[in-house]
Design an enzyme around this catalytic site. Structure first.
Site, PDB file in Angstrom:
ATOM      1  CG  HIS A   1      -1.724  -1.751   1.562  1.00 61.96           C
ATOM      2  ND1 HIS A   1      -1.553  -0.487   1.067  1.00 61.96           N
ATOM      3  CD2 HIS A   1      -2.891  -1.747   2.248  1.00 61.96           C
ATOM      4  CE1 HIS A   1      -2.582   0.262   1.448  1.00 61.96           C
ATOM      5  NE2 HIS A   1      -3.412  -0.480   2.162  1.00 61.96           N
TER       6      HIS A   1
ATOM      7  CG  ASP B   1      -8.658  -6.017   5.507  1.00 65.40           C
ATOM      8  OD1 ASP B   1      -8.313  -5.492   4.442  1.00 65.40           O
ATOM      9  OD2 ASP B   1      -9.505  -5.518   6.278  1.00 65.40           O
TER      10      ASP B   1
HETATM   11  C1  SDX Z   1      -7.459  -2.737   2.118  1.00 65.30           C
HETATM   12  O1  SDX Z   1      -5.779   1.132  -0.463  1.00 65.30           O
HETATM   13  C2  SDX Z   1      -5.982   1.059   0.802  1.00 65.30           C
HETATM   14  O2  SDX Z   1      -5.531   1.878   1.562  1.00 65.30           O
HETATM   15  C3  SDX Z   1      -6.861  -0.126   1.224  1.00 65.30           C
HETATM   16  C4  SDX Z   1      -7.012  -0.337   2.741  1.00 65.30           C
HETATM   17  C5  SDX Z   1      -7.770   0.807   3.397  1.00 65.30           C
HETATM   18  O3  SDX Z   1      -7.605   0.985   4.615  1.00 65.30           O
HETATM   19  O4  SDX Z   1      -8.610   1.448   2.700  1.00 65.30           O
HETATM   20  O5  SDX Z   1      -5.721  -0.464   3.331  1.00 65.30           O
HETATM   21  C6  SDX Z   1      -7.803  -1.606   3.042  1.00 65.30           C
HETATM   22  O6  SDX Z   1      -8.102  -2.892   1.109  1.00 65.30           O
HETATM   23  C7  SDX Z   1      -6.269  -3.608   2.437  1.00 65.30           C
HETATM   24  C8  SDX Z   1      -5.978  -4.672   1.328  1.00 65.30           C
HETATM   25  C9  SDX Z   1      -6.957  -5.826   1.533  1.00 65.30           C
HETATM   26  N1  SDX Z   1      -6.858  -6.801   0.414  1.00 65.30           N
HETATM   27  C10 SDX Z   1      -6.294  -8.015   0.571  1.00 65.30           C
HETATM   28  O7  SDX Z   1      -5.751  -8.389   1.608  1.00 65.30           O
HETATM   29  C11 SDX Z   1      -6.455  -8.923  -0.653  1.00 65.30           C
HETATM   30  C12 SDX Z   1      -5.107  -9.610  -0.954  1.00 65.30           C
HETATM   31  N2  SDX Z   1      -4.154  -8.586  -1.396  1.00 65.30           N
HETATM   32  C13 SDX Z   1      -4.106  -8.307  -2.787  1.00 65.30           C
HETATM   33  O8  SDX Z   1      -5.085  -8.662  -3.632  1.00 65.30           O
HETATM   34  C14 SDX Z   1      -3.216  -7.137  -3.154  1.00 65.30           C
HETATM   35  O9  SDX Z   1      -2.104  -7.186  -2.366  1.00 65.30           O
HETATM   36  C15 SDX Z   1      -3.833  -5.750  -3.089  1.00 65.30           C
HETATM   37  C16 SDX Z   1      -5.113  -5.674  -3.842  1.00 65.30           C
HETATM   38  C17 SDX Z   1      -4.083  -5.375  -1.665  1.00 65.30           C
HETATM   39  C18 SDX Z   1      -2.820  -4.771  -3.677  1.00 65.30           C
HETATM   40  O10 SDX Z   1      -2.722  -5.067  -5.015  1.00 65.30           O
HETATM   41  P1  SDX Z   1      -1.741  -4.224  -5.983  1.00 65.30           P
HETATM   42  O11 SDX Z   1      -1.131  -3.089  -5.296  1.00 65.30           O
HETATM   43  O12 SDX Z   1      -2.480  -3.950  -7.255  1.00 65.30           O
HETATM   44  O13 SDX Z   1      -0.582  -5.216  -6.193  1.00 65.30           O
HETATM   45  P2  SDX Z   1      -0.561  -6.312  -7.334  1.00 65.30           P
HETATM   46  O14 SDX Z   1      -1.896  -7.020  -7.386  1.00 65.30           O
HETATM   47  O15 SDX Z   1      -0.041  -5.670  -8.578  1.00 65.30           O
HETATM   48  O16 SDX Z   1       0.498  -7.339  -6.736  1.00 65.30           O
HETATM   49  C19 SDX Z   1       1.877  -7.111  -6.932  1.00 65.30           C
HETATM   50  C20 SDX Z   1       2.452  -8.515  -7.012  1.00 65.30           C
HETATM   51  C21 SDX Z   1       1.710  -9.407  -8.009  1.00 65.30           C
HETATM   52  O17 SDX Z   1       2.645 -10.354  -8.497  1.00 65.30           O
HETATM   53  P3  SDX Z   1       3.275 -10.067  -9.969  1.00 65.30           P
HETATM   54  O18 SDX Z   1       2.100  -9.854 -10.951  1.00 65.30           O
HETATM   55  O19 SDX Z   1       4.126  -8.818  -9.818  1.00 65.30           O
HETATM   56  O20 SDX Z   1       4.072 -11.313 -10.275  1.00 65.30           O
HETATM   57  O21 SDX Z   1       2.302  -9.162  -5.730  1.00 65.30           O
HETATM   58  C22 SDX Z   1       1.445 -10.297  -5.868  1.00 65.30           C
HETATM   59  C23 SDX Z   1       0.689 -10.154  -7.174  1.00 65.30           C
HETATM   60  O22 SDX Z   1       0.378 -11.425  -7.722  1.00 65.30           O
HETATM   61  N3  SDX Z   1       0.528 -10.265  -4.728  1.00 65.30           N
HETATM   62  C24 SDX Z   1       0.184 -11.325  -4.008  1.00 65.30           C
HETATM   63  C25 SDX Z   1      -0.668 -10.826  -3.022  1.00 65.30           C
HETATM   64  N4  SDX Z   1      -0.838  -9.511  -3.180  1.00 65.30           N
HETATM   65  C26 SDX Z   1      -0.095  -9.165  -4.237  1.00 65.30           C
HETATM   66  N5  SDX Z   1       0.511 -12.631  -4.085  1.00 65.30           N
HETATM   67  C27 SDX Z   1      -0.036 -13.454  -3.170  1.00 65.30           C
HETATM   68  N6  SDX Z   1      -0.872 -13.069  -2.186  1.00 65.30           N
HETATM   69  C28 SDX Z   1      -1.214 -11.738  -2.077  1.00 65.30           C
HETATM   70  N7  SDX Z   1      -2.038 -11.349  -1.109  1.00 65.30           N
END
Ligand code: SDX
Length: 432
Positions: free
Chosen positions: A306, A363
């Site tokens: 998140h 989720d």
């Molecule tokens: C919702 O914003 C809100 O409030 C949203 C929400 C709401 O109520 O409105 O809470 C609802 O959208 C919840 C999130 C649902 N999405 C997912 O579950 C999809 C999987 N999660 C990700 O794609 C990710 O965690 C996000 C999109 C939720 C957050 O992305 P960020 O904050 O941009 O973080 P990032 O992509 O920069 O990740 C940071 C690091 C990265 O690694 P590095 O580049 O630093 O090496 O963490 C890794 C990412 O690769 N990472 C993950 C991961 N999520 C982040 N690695 C593996 N699996 C994951 N799920």
């Protein structure tokens, strides 16, 4: 009291910028004069460190896993409140008295039907259209039926449009499900609760009476409360940005629905259950954990991570407990729940997830409950949109009445070609 400031040393000179305090949470640096004074923009792709507005609706502390709606903790609201009461709280700012709540429920209930011609919009879609494709279309189409509540400068019209959006979302979402089945649309039955009415429109048929199962109604109500609002997330920011141009609220919510559909946002609940089903057994979890950690593999654990929560998403905790409760009460054993719990356990003990502070989000478990209730996976995000409409409406109203609001128009760091002259086609050589 002297104003708190920070000083920025720039080639154009050193400038002080005010530091503003909220009631809780991080201070902000007011940089509204930055470009005028320095000729420089800030740069923050994804708005990781940018506050877009002032708001009193929802507060999140990502480090402590805290979520408050108008100051009330989500755990207490999920346990003790109703979705209609939470909707009132988000929009009006205070918990209603019994009289205020009764009047609010009566008002919303009176708007649950949709214009009969709206039903013809559904017939233009394929039966296998994704429900979110239908929702983008029909919610935007509402503005063509309710001209008497699209003047956003009129507070009364803003409130009527808000009532209509909150009241009609369950009817429209249920119609999308019925349409996919080829079953007739069910009319709202206003003697039922908001959630009970939705369940009957979804799972009832005209040929026989439908009894709302109290276990399912309670779970659905809790799921709606957990999804109601969440600060300035991507879809809420979309609604605010659309609203900042003066677009009508139906169009703004349709824009929010489109944004929510993405798998990184509201589409994650559908993607998470599909992922858990693909994993299938706890034996295959290590393979997927490895893929999630592999930089060369685009696979991510859906329902994990998140932007704000770097500790548990408090909604995920309530959702996990609800999943256990509902499956036990419905006497359903779903191996997917066991996979989800084992996956969470392994991930939370894995260095990669600990270091990146990745925890289950709202989720991760919701799909297990929705599946147990009988929803197909492609309906999950439409259910999220139904619930989030109360938050979008609250945030839209707050934005419209904010004296400081103006059309949102970010700038950029331009890295394209500097100015150059046009070249006639006969004089061009291939760019490659
Ligand atoms: C919702 O914003 C809100 O409030 C949203 C929400 C709401 O109520 O409105 O809470 C609802 O959208 C919840 C999130 C649902 N999405 C997912 O579950 C999809 C999987 N999660 C990700 O794609 C990710 O965690 C996000 C999109 C939720 C957050 O992305 P960020 O904050 O941009 O973080 P990032 O992509 O920069 O990740 C940071 C690091 C990265 O690694 P590095 O580049 O630093 O090496 O963490 C890794 C990412 O690769 N990472 C993950 C991961 N999520 C982040 N690695 C593996 N699996 C994951 N799920």
């Amino acid at each position: 009291m002297t104003e708190k400031t920070v000083t920025l040393n720039t080639p154009a000179g050193n400038f002080d910028y005010p530091v503003l305090d909220g009631s809780v949470g991080p201070e902000v640096i007011d940089i509204r004069k930055l470009y005028g004074q320095t000729g420089m923009f800030t740069y923050d792709p994804g708005f990781t460190s940018t506050g877009s507005c002032e708001s009193k609706i929802t507060y999140i502390d990502g480090e402590k896993g805290i979520l408050l709606h108008r100051g009330y903790p989500i755990e207490q609201l999920a346990e003790k409140s109703s979705f209609m009461e939470v909707a009132y709280l988000l929009i009006h700012g205070e918990l209603p008295t019994q009289q205020e709540l009764d009047s609010w429920v009566r008002t919303i209930t009176r708007h649950t039907m949709v214009h009969e011609q709206l039903a013809t919009f559904y017939r233009g879609f394929r039966r296998d259209a994704h429900p979110m494709a239908i929702m983008c279309g029909v919610v935007g189409a509402l503005s063509s039926f309710y001209h008497d509540s699209t003047d956003i400068t009129d507070p009364d019209q803003r409130m009527i449009a808000s009532h209509r959006l909150i009241a009609k979302m369950p009817t429209l979402v249920a119609m999308a499900y019925k349409y996919s089945l080829g079953q007739p649309f069910m009319f709202p039955q206003n003697s039922l609760t908001y959630t009970g009415n939705f369940l009957r429109m979804t799972f009832g048929v005209p040929a026989e009476p439908y009894e709302v199962n109290p276990i399912i109604e309670r779970a659905m109500r809790r799921i709606f409360i957990l999804h109601a609002d969440h600060e300035q997330n991507a879809s809420t920011s979309t609604v605010r940005l659309a609203g900042s141009s003066g677009a009508n609220p139906f169009a703004c919510v349709a824009a929010g629905i489109a944004c929510l559909w993405g798998p990184a946002h509201g589409g994650a609940n559908e993607a998470a259950l599909n992922m858990l089903r693909e994993i299938g057994t706890t034996k295959r979890i290590p393979e997927y954990i490895a893929r999630a950690k592999d930089k060369n593999d685009p696979f991510r654990l859906m329902g994990f991570g998140h932007r704000v929560y770097k500790n548990f998403d408090p909604r995920a905790k309530v959702m996990k407990a609800t999943a256990d409760e509902v499956l036990k009460e419905l006497n359903i054993s779903d191996p997917v729940l066991d996979v989800a719990k084992e996956l969470e356990h392994i991930a939370l003990n894995d260095e990669y997830f600990i270091e990146k502070k990745l925890y289950p989000n709202v989720d991760f478990y919701s799909g297990v409950i929705l599946n147990a209730i009988g929803f197909p996976t492609d309906m999950f995000t439409a259910l999220f949109a139904l619930a989030r409409t109360v938050g979008w409406v609250a945030q839209w109203n707050e934005m419209i009445s904010d004296p400081e609001q103006k059309i949102g128009r970010p700038r950029q760091l331009y890295v394209g070609a500097p100015q150059r002259d046009y070249v006639p086609v006969e004089k061009r050589t291939s760019a490659a």
